[in-house]
Design an enzyme around this catalytic site. Structure first.
Site, short mmCIF file in Angstrom:
data_model
loop_
_atom_site.label_atom_id
_atom_site.label_comp_id
_atom_site.label_asym_id
_atom_site.label_seq_id
_atom_site.Cartn_x
_atom_site.Cartn_y
_atom_site.Cartn_z
N LYS A 9 87.05 49.22 109.43
CA LYS A 9 85.80 49.90 109.06
C LYS A 9 85.67 51.28 109.73
O LYS A 9 86.39 51.57 110.69
CB LYS A 9 84.62 49.00 109.44
N TYR A 49 80.37 44.54 98.47
CA TYR A 49 79.34 43.82 99.21
C TYR A 49 78.24 43.26 98.29
O TYR A 49 77.11 43.02 98.74
CB TYR A 49 78.72 44.72 100.29
N ASN A 112 80.81 46.37 113.36
CA ASN A 112 81.66 45.27 113.87
C ASN A 112 83.13 45.43 113.49
O ASN A 112 83.87 44.46 113.45
CB ASN A 112 81.09 43.91 113.47
N HIS A 115 86.60 44.02 108.47
CA HIS A 115 86.21 43.07 107.43
C HIS A 115 87.40 42.18 107.11
O HIS A 115 88.54 42.65 107.04
CB HIS A 115 85.80 43.80 106.14
N GLU A 126 88.30 40.49 96.07
CA GLU A 126 88.24 41.72 96.88
C GLU A 126 89.54 42.50 96.79
O GLU A 126 89.53 43.73 96.69
CB GLU A 126 87.94 41.36 98.34
P1 IDP Z 1 81.34 39.21 107.83
O1 IDP Z 1 81.76 40.65 107.85
O2 IDP Z 1 81.59 38.54 109.16
O3 IDP Z 1 81.93 38.43 106.67
P2 IDP Z 1 78.82 39.12 106.36
O4 IDP Z 1 77.74 38.13 106.61
O5 IDP Z 1 79.64 38.96 105.12
O6 IDP Z 1 79.74 39.15 107.66
O7 IDP Z 1 78.15 40.55 106.38
C1 IDP Z 1 78.85 41.69 105.93
C2 IDP Z 1 78.63 42.82 106.91
O8 IDP Z 1 77.26 43.20 106.86
C3 IDP Z 1 78.87 42.43 108.38
O9 IDP Z 1 80.23 42.55 108.74
C4 IDP Z 1 77.99 43.41 109.10
O10 IDP Z 1 78.64 44.67 109.25
C5 IDP Z 1 76.82 43.57 108.16
N1 IDP Z 1 75.72 42.70 108.54
C6 IDP Z 1 75.63 41.35 108.37
N2 IDP Z 1 74.48 40.86 108.85
C7 IDP Z 1 73.80 41.94 109.33
C8 IDP Z 1 72.52 42.08 109.97
O11 IDP Z 1 71.78 41.13 110.18
N3 IDP Z 1 72.16 43.36 110.32
C9 IDP Z 1 72.98 44.44 110.11
N4 IDP Z 1 74.19 44.34 109.51
C10 IDP Z 1 74.59 43.11 109.14
MG MG Z 2 81.61 38.58 104.63
#
Ligand code: IDP
Ligand code: MG
Length: 151
Positions: A9, A49, A112, A115, A126
């Site tokens: 990312k 997304y 974070n 992905h 994807e």
């Molecule tokens: P993942 O990346 O671990 O699969 P997902 O639940 O699919 O997590 O969420 C996609 C991305 O959206 C996350 O990697 C994160 O960057 C962002 N995200 C998820 N939940 C939150 C939140 O509560 N606040 C802000 N960003 C979030």
């Molecule tokens: Mg995800």
């Protein structure tokens, strides 16, 4: 053999962590079968997304993921989806275990670093957003034979 889509990312690119992230996945034993650098546009980000459409963080997520070039790759290996998720660590870096990518390098859920697809079904969807079938290469590694003998 299972495949999964990985995105390095924008925060990881900006912080110079692309090599470390790719290296950790390679060292796990996963094979890179496709890789490229690109900057996602809004339409691609919204499709990638789509499952999060309507959530409070959706617009920020789309803005963030399109903010800088990223590296996208397809990794292949046994249980690749699960192995990558485990190596990445939990979505919220504050909760991710030390030793995982997010646990070692992140703090903020919105940044974070990486992905990884969450299921084989989503992985295929994807992968097709980022790569044409011809861009995904099939090749053998000597280690594959060695590891087969050990089973
Ligand atoms: P993942 O990346 O671990 O699969 P997902 O639940 O699919 O997590 O969420 C996609 C991305 O959206 C996350 O990697 C994160 O960057 C962002 N995200 C998820 N939940 C939150 C939140 O509560 N606040 C802000 N960003 C979030
Ligand atoms: Mg995800």
């Amino acid at each position: 053999m299972e495949r999964s889509l990985v995105l390095v990312k924008p925060d990881a690119m900006q912080r110079g962590l692309a090599g470390v992230i790719i290296s950790r996945l390679e060292r796990r034993g996963l094979k890179i079968v496709a890789i490229k650098m690109l900057q996602m546009d809004k339409a691609l980000a919204q499709r990638h997304y789509a499952i999060h459409q309507g959530k409070a963080f959706f617009n920020d997520l789309v803005e963030f993921i399109t903010s800088s070039p990223i590296i996208t790759a397809v990794f292949e290996g046994e249980k690749a989806v699960e192995a990558i998720r485990q190596t990445m660590g939990e979505t919220d870096p504050a909760k991710a275990s030390p030793g995982t990518i997010r646990g070692d390098f992140g703090l903020d859920i919105g940044h974070n670093l990486v992905h990884g697809s969450d299921s084989t079904e989503n992985a295929e969807k994807e992968i097709s957003l980022f790569f044409s079938p011809e861009e995904i290469l099939s090749y053998a590694k000597e280690i594959d034979n060695c590891m087969k003998d050990l089973k």
